[in-house]
Design a protein around this motif. Structure first.
Motif, PDB file in Angstrom:
ATOM      1  N   GLU A 298       0.813  -1.218   0.000  1.00 15.90           N
ATOM      2  CA  GLU A 298       0.000   0.000   0.000  1.00 15.90           C
ATOM      3  C   GLU A 298       0.847   1.269   0.000  1.00 15.90           C
ATOM      4  O   GLU A 298       0.303   2.370  -0.095  1.00 15.90           O
ATOM      5  CB  GLU A 298      -0.916   0.001   1.228  1.00 15.90           C
ATOM      6  CG  GLU A 298      -1.942  -1.115   1.234  1.00 15.90           C
ATOM      7  CD  GLU A 298      -2.714  -1.215   2.546  1.00 15.90           C
ATOM      8  OE1 GLU A 298      -3.692  -1.990   2.609  1.00 15.90           O
ATOM      9  OE2 GLU A 298      -2.348  -0.509   3.515  1.00 15.90           O
ATOM     10  N   PHE A 299       2.177   1.133   0.065  1.00 22.70           N
ATOM     11  CA  PHE A 299       3.067   2.291   0.178  1.00 22.70           C
ATOM     12  C   PHE A 299       3.638   2.701  -1.173  1.00 22.70           C
ATOM     13  O   PHE A 299       4.050   1.841  -1.969  1.00 22.70           O
ATOM     14  CB  PHE A 299       4.227   1.973   1.127  1.00 22.70           C
ATOM     15  CG  PHE A 299       3.853   2.011   2.584  1.00 22.70           C
ATOM     16  CD1 PHE A 299       4.236   3.083   3.386  1.00 22.70           C
ATOM     17  CD2 PHE A 299       3.121   0.990   3.154  1.00 22.70           C
ATOM     18  CE1 PHE A 299       3.883   3.125   4.721  1.00 22.70           C
ATOM     19  CE2 PHE A 299       2.757   1.015   4.491  1.00 22.70           C
ATOM     20  CZ  PHE A 299       3.142   2.092   5.274  1.00 22.70           C
ATOM     21  N   ASP A 300       3.678   4.006  -1.405  1.00 18.21           N
ATOM     22  CA  ASP A 300       4.433   4.526  -2.543  1.00 18.21           C
ATOM     23  C   ASP A 300       5.912   4.242  -2.315  1.00 18.21           C
ATOM     24  O   ASP A 300       6.390   4.259  -1.178  1.00 18.21           O
ATOM     25  CB  ASP A 300       4.218   6.032  -2.688  1.00 18.21           C
ATOM     26  CG  ASP A 300       2.917   6.373  -3.402  1.00 18.21           C
ATOM     27  OD1 ASP A 300       2.215   5.427  -3.820  1.00 18.21           O
ATOM     28  OD2 ASP A 300       2.604   7.575  -3.525  1.00 18.21           O
ATOM     29  N   GLY A 301       6.632   4.010  -3.393  1.00 14.14           N
ATOM     30  CA  GLY A 301       8.071   3.778  -3.286  1.00 14.14           C
ATOM     31  C   GLY A 301       8.431   2.337  -3.031  1.00 14.14           C
ATOM     32  O   GLY A 301       9.616   2.005  -2.927  1.00 14.14           O
ATOM     33  N   VAL A 302       7.429   1.456  -2.911  1.00 14.07           N
ATOM     34  CA  VAL A 302       7.676   0.028  -2.727  1.00 14.07           C
ATOM     35  C   VAL A 302       7.204  -0.715  -3.968  1.00 14.07           C
ATOM     36  O   VAL A 302       6.050  -0.569  -4.380  1.00 14.07           O
ATOM     37  CB  VAL A 302       6.949  -0.525  -1.492  1.00 14.07           C
ATOM     38  CG1 VAL A 302       7.120  -2.045  -1.407  1.00 14.07           C
ATOM     39  CG2 VAL A 302       7.461   0.131  -0.212  1.00 14.07           C
ATOM     40  N   PHE A 303       8.104  -1.500  -4.556  1.00 10.50           N
ATOM     41  CA  PHE A 303       7.697  -2.365  -5.662  1.00 10.50           C
ATOM     42  C   PHE A 303       7.326  -3.720  -5.079  1.00 10.50           C
ATOM     43  O   PHE A 303       8.160  -4.393  -4.476  1.00 10.50           O
ATOM     44  CB  PHE A 303       8.816  -2.534  -6.686  1.00 10.50           C
ATOM     45  CG  PHE A 303       8.413  -3.403  -7.851  1.00 10.50           C
ATOM     46  CD1 PHE A 303       7.806  -2.853  -8.962  1.00 10.50           C
ATOM     47  CD2 PHE A 303       8.621  -4.777  -7.805  1.00 10.50           C
ATOM     48  CE1 PHE A 303       7.411  -3.658 -10.031  1.00 10.50           C
ATOM     49  CE2 PHE A 303       8.238  -5.586  -8.867  1.00 10.50           C
ATOM     50  CZ  PHE A 303       7.628  -5.024  -9.973  1.00 10.50           C
ATOM     51  N   SER A 304       6.079  -4.111  -5.244  1.00 12.79           N
ATOM     52  CA  SER A 304       5.606  -5.376  -4.698  1.00 12.79           C
ATOM     53  C   SER A 304       5.591  -6.443  -5.782  1.00 12.79           C
ATOM     54  O   SER A 304       5.037  -6.238  -6.865  1.00 12.79           O
ATOM     55  CB  SER A 304       4.196  -5.222  -4.123  1.00 12.79           C
ATOM     56  OG  SER A 304       3.693  -6.486  -3.720  1.00 12.79           O
ATOM     57  N   MET A 305       6.185  -7.590  -5.467  1.00 12.20           N
ATOM     58  CA  MET A 305       6.171  -8.708  -6.396  1.00 12.20           C
ATOM     59  C   MET A 305       4.968  -9.617  -6.150  1.00 12.20           C
ATOM     60  O   MET A 305       4.971 -10.778  -6.567  1.00 12.20           O
ATOM     61  CB  MET A 305       7.488  -9.476  -6.311  1.00 12.20           C
ATOM     62  CG  MET A 305       8.668  -8.625  -6.763  1.00 12.20           C
ATOM     63  SD  MET A 305      10.234  -9.486  -6.868  1.00 12.20           S
ATOM     64  CE  MET A 305       9.928 -10.617  -8.220  1.00 12.20           C
ATOM     65  N   THR A 306       3.966  -9.077  -5.490  1.00 14.79           N
ATOM     66  CA  THR A 306       2.683  -9.724  -5.226  1.00 14.79           C
ATOM     67  C   THR A 306       2.849 -10.872  -4.226  1.00 14.79           C
ATOM     68  O   THR A 306       3.904 -11.055  -3.635  1.00 14.79           O
ATOM     69  CB  THR A 306       2.002 -10.250  -6.510  1.00 14.79           C
ATOM     70  OG1 THR A 306       2.658 -11.431  -6.967  1.00 14.79           O
ATOM     71  CG2 THR A 306       2.021  -9.205  -7.606  1.00 14.79           C
ATOM     72  N   ASN A 307       1.792 -11.662  -4.068  1.00  6.57           N
ATOM     73  CA  ASN A 307       1.822 -12.777  -3.124  1.00  6.57           C
ATOM     74  C   ASN A 307       2.394 -14.060  -3.716  1.00  6.57           C
ATOM     75  O   ASN A 307       2.334 -15.116  -3.077  1.00  6.57           O
ATOM     76  CB  ASN A 307       0.411 -13.045  -2.593  1.00  6.57           C
ATOM     77  CG  ASN A 307      -0.033 -11.963  -1.623  1.00  6.57           C
ATOM     78  OD1 ASN A 307       0.744 -11.519  -0.788  1.00  6.57           O
ATOM     79  ND2 ASN A 307      -1.282 -11.536  -1.736  1.00  6.57           N
ATOM     80  N   GLU A 308       2.950 -13.991  -4.915  1.00  8.54           N
ATOM     81  CA  GLU A 308       3.675 -15.138  -5.466  1.00  8.54           C
ATOM     82  C   GLU A 308       4.879 -15.434  -4.572  1.00  8.54           C
ATOM     83  O   GLU A 308       5.604 -14.535  -4.152  1.00  8.54           O
ATOM     84  CB  GLU A 308       4.161 -14.829  -6.887  1.00  8.54           C
ATOM     85  CG  GLU A 308       4.979 -15.925  -7.526  1.00  8.54           C
ATOM     86  CD  GLU A 308       4.128 -17.072  -8.034  1.00  8.54           C
ATOM     87  OE1 GLU A 308       4.694 -18.159  -8.275  1.00  8.54           O
ATOM     88  OE2 GLU A 308       2.917 -16.886  -8.210  1.00  8.54           O
ATOM     89  N   GLU A 309       5.097 -16.704  -4.264  1.00  6.86           N
ATOM     90  CA  GLU A 309       6.212 -17.076  -3.396  1.00  6.86           C
ATOM     91  C   GLU A 309       7.463 -17.339  -4.226  1.00  6.86           C
ATOM     92  O   GLU A 309       7.438 -18.142  -5.163  1.00  6.86           O
ATOM     93  CB  GLU A 309       5.859 -18.321  -2.570  1.00  6.86           C
ATOM     94  CG  GLU A 309       4.729 -18.071  -1.591  1.00  6.86           C
ATOM     95  CD  GLU A 309       4.472 -19.263  -0.679  1.00  6.86           C
ATOM     96  OE1 GLU A 309       5.173 -20.302  -0.821  1.00  6.86           O
ATOM     97  OE2 GLU A 309       3.582 -19.160   0.191  1.00  6.86           O
TER      98      GLU A 309
END
Length: 341
Positions: free
Chosen positions: A23-34
């Motif tokens: 939910e944060f700007d500046g964070v690249f999330s690779m999703t819930n894929e393990e």
């Protein structure tokens, strides 16, 4: 690059951390894929054991082949793409380069496990030719072996610990840089396990790990009544209790490093949201001002439906009572959170 990861014990709600951080700007999330290639069998941890800690002429090269096979599996295929899309179809390229950098030299050669890895039928089909030859024209040559794998490649590798760690750091950063287009902070799920963490955090220059656990009563009932996927034992409550203790036993002898690791309860993220997320932000170095999309990932009121499941399944009262007696130290203290259990 700062790497943020969550670690869990299966089904304990670590995705809540991924959802919140995303939910944060500046964070690249690779999703819930393990992304488990560091910790899985035949993964990077196994590589270090065979190349550095327990090196011998056969096992080292074989471990590189096993990792290469794991890379191919995690790449995916026409029936299901796994890692390839996350790394812009460069997962294999970057991983093969890492294998090449770890390899001192190669030669055409094979040993028994090159046959074994292809299955029993392959092994016996290849070796039966030698049996026939020794019964016929090689009767007087018992030590002779027919080379039935002339194109097999043997890998030779014996890096120092420092070289292995340095190459692994560079490899993981190259992967995450490719995936995130060079983001400063990357959220990646399950890249390390909750146990033996000092071994795994060596592979990163800057990593923060959030270990998540949850009330065993809910875990048991969710598996037994709803998930039913067979990963967690649920046919009898006694085995479940043994499994729960077994998977958490490392916490009796290991201490989490507060610089790299934070332990949280799934329930605290829901019932003590403000307090617990503030604690997590401080640990992760996230600025509250960058929390631009609150409740788009982690929605406490929605996730609370997956807690206190014993209220929905009164028929499991005896099992729940057994868990409460045997695993009291792991139960969530709802009263302390101002909630009636």
């Amino acid at each position: 690059m700062k790497v943020i990861s969550c670690a869990s014990y299966y089904g304990t709600g670590s995705s809540a951390v991924t959802d919140y951080v995303s939910e944060f700007d500046g964070v690249f999330s690779m999703t819930n894929e393990e992304f488990r290639f560091v910790q899985d069998p035949d993964g990077i941890d196994d590589l270090e054991f065979h190349l550095v800690e327990n090196h011998n002429r056969h096992n080292a090269g074989h471990a590189l082949k096993r990792y290469k096979r794991l890379v191919d599996f995690y790449n995916g295929n026409i029936f299901g793409r796994k890692y390839a899309p996350f790394f812009h179809d460069r997962w294999k390229e970057i991983s093969y380069r890492y294998i090449d950098e770890l390899t001192d030299f190669t030669f055409k050669g094979w040993w028994m496990y090159d046959l074994y890895d292809r299955g029993g039928l392959f092994y016996f089909r290849k070796r039966i030719v030698n049996k026939v030859l020794h019964k016929t024209i090689w009767r007087d040559k018992p030590d002779r072996v027919l080379n039935t794998m002339k194109d097999e490649i043997t890998y030779c590798s014996a890096p120092s610990e420092q070289r292995f760690v340095d190459l692994t750091k560079r490899y993981i950063e190259a992967l995450l840089t490719e995936a995130s287009n060079g983001a400063d902070t990357v959220m990646v799920d399950q890249i390390v396990p909750p146990s033996n963490l000092p071994r795994y955090t060596r592979y990163f220059d800057n990593i923060k790990v959030v270990v998540v656990d949850r009330d065993p009563r809910d875990l048991y009932l969710l598996e037994k009544m709803e998930w039913k996927d067979g990963v967690i034992p649920h046919d009898d409550v006694e085995t479940f209790v043994k499994w729960y203790r077994y998977t958490r036993s490392h916490r009796k002898r290991e201490t989490f490093d507060p610089k790299t690791t934070l332990f949280v309860r799934f329930e605290d993220l829901l019932y003590r949201y403000d307090e617990e997320t503030a604690r997590m932000r401080e640990f992760l170095g996230l600025d509250e001002a960058d929390h631009k999309r609150p409740f788009t990932g982690l929605v406490p009121e929605r996730s609370k439906k997956n807690t206190r499941k014993w209220l929905e399944y009164p028929e499991a009262a005896d099992d729940v009572a057994y868990i409460e007696r045997e695993l009291g130290e792991y139960l969530y203290d709802y009263a302390a959170a101002g909630v009636e259990a």
